[in-house]
Design a protein around this motif. Structure first.
Motif, short mmCIF file in Angstrom:
data_model
loop_
_atom_site.label_atom_id
_atom_site.label_comp_id
_atom_site.label_asym_id
_atom_site.label_seq_id
_atom_site.Cartn_x
_atom_site.Cartn_y
_atom_site.Cartn_z
N SER A 111 0.05 4.05 10.42
CA SER A 111 -1.11 3.89 11.51
C SER A 111 -1.30 4.90 12.31
N THR B 261 3.31 6.17 4.99
CA THR B 261 1.93 5.58 5.15
C THR B 261 2.01 4.85 6.43
N PRO C 68 -9.51 8.28 7.32
CA PRO C 68 -8.25 8.69 7.13
C PRO C 68 -7.87 9.98 6.96
N TRP D 286 -7.42 9.96 1.27
CA TRP D 286 -6.05 10.65 1.12
C TRP D 286 -5.84 11.41 0.31
N LYS E 279 -3.64 6.15 8.68
CA LYS E 279 -4.87 4.98 8.54
C LYS E 279 -5.71 5.13 9.92
N GLU F 43 0.95 -1.26 -0.19
CA GLU F 43 -0.06 0.16 -0.10
C GLU F 43 1.03 1.25 0.14
N ARG G 246 -9.70 4.54 1.12
CA ARG G 246 -8.82 4.92 2.06
C ARG G 246 -7.82 5.94 1.09
N GLU H 80 -7.20 -6.13 5.55
CA GLU H 80 -7.45 -5.46 4.58
C GLU H 80 -8.05 -5.97 3.51
#
Length: 279
Positions: free
Chosen positions: A181, A179, A221, A128, A217, A66, A124, A116
């Protein structure tokens, strides 16, 4: 039921002999080192040993796929902005993200998606890219885009070429896309002032202003920027740390990480089954 075969974790049949010690380790060239390898050693020296000494390539994980797909989409927009003077539409950036995501997930046999799904990642990414291109990208005129560097320095008594790839530079800043959490974002708020990667990138570019552009995330988001500065004292310490890593590698010191470390988990380490999880 998902398969959990050793073949999946090792990726290639040809690497089994290396894991079992039937073939010699990779010849290591300590005249060159990348930031990613320094980071791996500091995170878990045994993980470094598997990857860079034994030459066992861990399988890609969905969390990294991702991030890589997002990097590709943002790189495309940055090049467009540099060449044409304006950002692309969010939908076009997301389309590139989806293209890269599908290409990478399609290339991995028996990919473990964890919690996921493709639809969830696309949703997501859509959020973003809309937020980033509305709130942040208008203030960015790139002068560095995914630029590789090599810089020679003495580390551990050796002349070493330090290598890396810089995601973005603009307005006298050096920036890196993350990217991440929600937990990782909150932790990074506390660590950005001491982040080794950004210190080495500051050293490589001569830019004192550093930042992380974080794609977070969360249930909703979001994108957030964490900024900091670097001094010569910071750079001197970072190079000292890098020198200690080079010395550790040269001396064959590859201890396992603390089992409580977040990285010592099958979710994050592709070597877990042949290291901590081995029977």
């Amino acid at each position: 039921m998902k398969k959990k075969s050793k073949a999946k974790l090792l990726l290639r049949e040809s690497q089994k002999d290396r894991v079992n010690g039937a073939v010699p380790a990779v010849t290591l060239d300590l005249t060159k080192i990348s930031f990613s390898s320094i980071s791996t050693y500091l995170r878990c020296a045994k993980q470094y040993w598997w990857r860079y000494i034994q030459g066992v390539i861990e399988p890609p994980k969905i969390v990294f796929i991702e991030g890589k797909a997002n990097h590709s989409a943002l790189e495309m927009n940055n090049k467009h902005k540099r060449d044409r003077g304006f950002d692309m539409k969010p939908a076009v950036v997301t389309e590139k993200f989806v293209e890269e995501l599908r290409a990478q997930t399609g290339a991995v046999e028996d990919l473990d998606w964890k919690e996921e799904s493709e639809d969830g990642l696309i949703e997501r990414g859509t959020i973003w890219h809309k937020g980033y291109l509305k709130d942040y990208a208008p203030g960015i005129t790139p002068d560095i885009i995914e630029e590789s560097f090599e810089k020679e320095v003495e580390l551990g008594g050796r002349s070493v070429l330090v290598r890396g790839v810089i995601d973005l530079g603009y307005s006298k800043k050096v920036s890196d896309y993350k990217t991440i959490s929600a937990y990782g974002f909150n932790s990074r708020k506390k660590s950005i002032d001491h982040d080794l990667q950004m210190t080495l990138y500051s050293w490589a570019t001569g830019r004192k202003l550093v930042e992380n552009i974080c794609f977070v995330k969360k249930n909703v988001p979001e994108v957030g920027i964490l900024s900091s500065t670097r001094t010569q004292k910071d750079v001197d310490w970072a190079l000292k740390v890098a020198g200690e890593v080079v010395n550790g590698i040269a001396q064959g010191v590859f201890p396992m990480t603390d089992p409580a470390n977040w990285v010592c988990d099958p979710k994050w380490c592709g070597y877990h089954s042949i290291c901590r999880g081995a029977k």
